[in-house]
Design a protein around this motif. Sequence first.
Motif, PDB file in Angstrom:
ATOM      1  N   SER A   1      18.718  33.577 -15.602  1.00 16.26           N
ATOM      2  CA  SER A   1      18.472  32.323 -14.891  1.00 16.26           C
ATOM      3  C   SER A   1      18.791  31.151 -15.806  1.00 16.26           C
ATOM      4  O   SER A   1      18.615  31.239 -17.034  1.00 16.26           O
ATOM      5  N   THR A   2      19.256  30.066 -15.230  1.00 14.29           N
ATOM      6  CA  THR A   2      19.532  28.841 -15.994  1.00 14.29           C
ATOM      7  C   THR A   2      18.984  27.635 -15.233  1.00 14.29           C
ATOM      8  O   THR A   2      18.886  27.659 -14.005  1.00 14.29           O
ATOM      9  N   VAL A   3      18.676  26.589 -15.987  1.00 12.57           N
ATOM     10  CA  VAL A   3      18.210  25.342 -15.384  1.00 12.57           C
ATOM     11  C   VAL A   3      18.574  24.195 -16.329  1.00 12.57           C
ATOM     12  O   VAL A   3      18.509  24.331 -17.553  1.00 12.57           O
TER      13      VAL A   3
ATOM     14  N   SER B   1      16.994  10.647 -26.719  1.00 11.12           N
ATOM     15  CA  SER B   1      17.335  11.194 -25.409  1.00 11.12           C
ATOM     16  C   SER B   1      17.785  12.642 -25.560  1.00 11.12           C
ATOM     17  O   SER B   1      18.600  12.969 -26.425  1.00 11.12           O
ATOM     18  N   THR B   2      17.209  13.501 -24.725  1.00 17.28           N
ATOM     19  CA  THR B   2      17.487  14.940 -24.831  1.00 17.28           C
ATOM     20  C   THR B   2      17.847  15.485 -23.462  1.00 17.28           C
ATOM     21  O   THR B   2      17.148  15.222 -22.480  1.00 17.28           O
ATOM     22  N   LYS B   3      18.915  16.241 -23.396  1.00 20.21           N
ATOM     23  CA  LYS B   3      19.297  16.908 -22.159  1.00 20.21           C
ATOM     24  C   LYS B   3      20.038  18.187 -22.528  1.00 20.21           C
ATOM     25  O   LYS B   3      20.539  18.347 -23.655  1.00 20.21           O
ATOM     26  N   GLY B   4      20.088  19.096 -21.589  1.00 22.02           N
ATOM     27  CA  GLY B   4      20.785  20.348 -21.864  1.00 22.02           C
ATOM     28  C   GLY B   4      20.495  21.387 -20.807  1.00 22.02           C
ATOM     29  O   GLY B   4      20.047  21.083 -19.705  1.00 22.02           O
ATOM     30  N   VAL B   5      20.761  22.661 -21.159  1.00 22.34           N
ATOM     31  CA  VAL B   5      20.587  23.786 -20.249  1.00 22.34           C
ATOM     32  C   VAL B   5      19.723  24.832 -20.932  1.00 22.34           C
ATOM     33  O   VAL B   5      19.955  25.182 -22.092  1.00 22.34           O
ATOM     34  N   LEU B   6      18.708  25.318 -20.213  1.00 22.73           N
ATOM     35  CA  LEU B   6      17.907  26.440 -20.691  1.00 22.73           C
ATOM     36  C   LEU B   6      18.424  27.707 -20.043  1.00 22.73           C
ATOM     37  O   LEU B   6      18.601  27.768 -18.817  1.00 22.73           O
ATOM     38  N   GLU B   7      18.649  28.730 -20.861  1.00 21.03           N
ATOM     39  CA  GLU B   7      19.171  29.993 -20.372  1.00 21.03           C
ATOM     40  C   GLU B   7      18.128  31.086 -20.584  1.00 21.03           C
ATOM     41  O   GLU B   7      17.728  31.359 -21.715  1.00 21.03           O
ATOM     42  N   PHE B   8      17.671  31.667 -19.503  1.00 16.92           N
ATOM     43  CA  PHE B   8      16.733  32.779 -19.547  1.00 16.92           C
ATOM     44  C   PHE B   8      17.510  34.079 -19.371  1.00 16.92           C
ATOM     45  O   PHE B   8      18.104  34.313 -18.308  1.00 16.92           O
ATOM     46  N   GLU B   9      17.510  34.896 -20.406  1.00 17.47           N
ATOM     47  CA  GLU B   9      18.146  36.201 -20.300  1.00 17.47           C
ATOM     48  C   GLU B   9      17.176  37.184 -19.641  1.00 17.47           C
ATOM     49  O   GLU B   9      16.007  36.866 -19.399  1.00 17.47           O
ATOM     50  N   GLU B  10      17.648  38.353 -19.343  1.00 16.94           N
ATOM     51  CA  GLU B  10      16.814  39.368 -18.700  1.00 16.94           C
ATOM     52  C   GLU B  10      15.590  39.671 -19.567  1.00 16.94           C
ATOM     53  O   GLU B  10      15.711  39.959 -20.756  1.00 16.94           O
TER      54      GLU B  10
END
Length: 863
Positions: free
Chosen positions: A80-82, A99-108
């Motif tokens: 999953s990503t957000v 300022s902080t932005k980005g993508v969180l990646e949840f692996e299995e």
Amino acid sequence: MLERLEERLSPKSKAKSAKSEAEANMDEEETHPDAHEEEPSESDPGQSLLQFSSSMYIALETEDAVKIEVMRMGNTQQRSTVHYSTKPGTAKEGINFESTKGVLEFEEGDIEKHLYVPLKRIGIWKLGTEFSIHLLNDPPPENATLSIYTHFARVKILDMSTFPAERFSKNLEGPCSDTNYLRRLLLGYIRWNWRHSPAIRSGTVKMLILAALNDLYILLKFYVKLLLVDTVLTGKVSNPLQHLAELAAAVVVPYAILHLLAAWEVKWAVAGKSRMVLQKALLTKFLNYEEEKREEMNSADLVIAVVRDVEHLVVGGYIQMVKLWEAVGKLLVLLIYQMTSPYISGSDVKGLRVQPFPLLLTMLFPLFLITFLCLRARITNIHVREMDDMQVALASQVSRIYGNYRMIADYSRRPFFENRFVTRIQEYNKTRQQATTVLLNNNTFPGWISIIAYASYMVFAGLRVIDDTYPADQRLSLGLYVTTLDLINTMGTAWQDIYKCLLEMQGSFPALTVVVSFINRSTTIVHRMESGRSMREETRNQRGALRQTVQSVEATSGSGLRVDMMSIKVSNLVVAYGSNPLHTSKGELKIPGEMSVNQGELVCLVGPIGHGKSTVLKVLGGALFSTSGTTFVPAHLRLLHVSHEPMFFSGSLYENLIFGCTPNHPDAAVERVAAVCRRLGIPEEFVAEVAKGKDGAHNIWREVLSHTYKVLFHIARALVANPEVLILHKPLMALPEASSAHLVKIFREFCDKKGIEQDPSKVRLRRPRTCIFTCSRTLGLLNADKTFLITAESGIQELDGQVKEDFQAKQAHEHLTDHHLERLRNRSTTGSTQKEQPDEEHENESLTLSVRDLEDVPRAIKL
């Protein structure tokens, strides 16, 4: 306002990042965190559900970064990503945080991810600032949905240094008699106010420039008057009309420009911005005081501090600095005039280059004033402080009379309070008269010096104008004599202005001590920070343990999430109550034992008065903090602590009821709010008023509603907010038996159906609802999933089912002896053979017994 919200909800408006909008919207976000995001849909347990581990994170300014956790619940066997992004509020990007932005990646298999937002240090005291961080729906998350409530989190940045600077770490809890310390403290405040806000600093610079221009205009008028008398009026020019017009224009045009600049000065709003910062700091600090500190104050203390003391400090402290600059500049231009006026007048300048009398006066004037000011400092502070204290006492008495009016009227004590109030007014008038006399004498002292100097020069210098026996190099021209008289008068006025500025600054010392004391009082926000961090850590540990012990995704609560299996716990509490004599001699209340509550349960606390039931609820709700023991509420749960006393603010009934909701959220729909009120048994005329929404009547509802209806609306507001953990103090106390029985059924439904007036088809998708309340009636004890008895001797004990049955039998016996035996006694006395009329009140009771039940009295007594 609705239009602005709709604009913020549109994709185009989200792209806008104007600083003024971000700063203005932060106040709404503090109360309604989801106000500027579209509500995400609810999640199926088979999907991944993403949310922050808490709705608020607190960090210290001295820390390098704030750590923020994002939880994944439900299906973790997929990637999953957000996307996430920070948004400024009172905390500014590049100044308070990066300022902080980005993508969180949840692996299995991942159930949590961390992200860090770097913080910046300012170097000066700053009221706690705040920004927000969001999980974004645009672009949409991959293989996940966002929580409907906690896809947004607030981040507070705390400055724990001393106001106005760290070197003033001495806490002023009361009046301070150290004048030197107070002078340094005032200078510290002036430096802080100059540095902390670019808007105030730029406005102050403009005010200083305007003050300098006013001083130069005074110099210009002296030159014009000198030329008018010595050149134009004496016939030394060939075209006097032209010269008169030029001199007139030289006076009028600059004055028009200064008038325009003075009008602009109002828009610079330096005083208003300075007041706003302090007033907001006082209110923010008050809202976060420790309970003991808040109880030491009354409403008049806060009102006087916000309205009067802040005004005295800003106007008498900071703004006087600008006026002092202007007065000193006036002396400087007068000195320039003394040095240049003989050349402008055209007189013989050999002996008149510098006149000794004005220069001597310039040197002696400050010596006299400073000496007098130092000698009068102590007596001035004493009388001003006494006047301020009496004003606070007068306001406090008015506040107490207003708050206790009903008791005063019921006991016919109006004359007593009227006489006491008149006595307080007389005391205030006396102290005000004494302070006014002292201030009057202080203010007239420089005037005496000025008038004596003016009269002396008038006599002795006048002889040098009219007496022909003086040598030519010692005589004065008429123009120089007249302008010098004006110069002495203006010089006296300038020194008088300086003296008044110093007096005003000195007079602001009492207000300064009050403001500094209130702002530097200890607050609960550090306890909240530590408690929040420990609960997030414990939540993380319990999630890890659940993954090891629970193999199936399905949870016993039925929501399909393992986190819903975490229990709410309290054990072995020790709460400090300071010097309160109602508690133990050490000022501590000890409550041994443990209370463990599963999510989704209805829990009742019973016990003797004053043994700790309310204390346990306050600790659970975050209103009190224990000095020892364990308190755990899963950090991701939305908890609402509802006090016993009903409260209302000015507005419509609907606005009062949606106080805990996000604007435009389905929970705040007018239809749902009205339906909740109907479910509580509120009369239809009030429900119709609620259905009017924000257009309903704006009444003082605490005066309009009866106490029973105030309690029902008070509880309705909590149910409308739809928290996951609801904590209530004595909700049944003010209600009749029938209403209490119905309300307990509503609490039961709140837990069983996971909310009141929610979509029944989505019960499975909603998170569990837990309700914990205190009660002294059998109704609560018999309908609760768990009941805990709290006593000073045994602490917290859970009552089992047999105890509940025994307690019910005991209550039945008490009901028998108190009610039915009285009815039998009445029958035997009257000898009436008529059929007894039904007792409506007791027909509604759940424990109605017949006379035949007297046979069971021995069994009930034994139980």
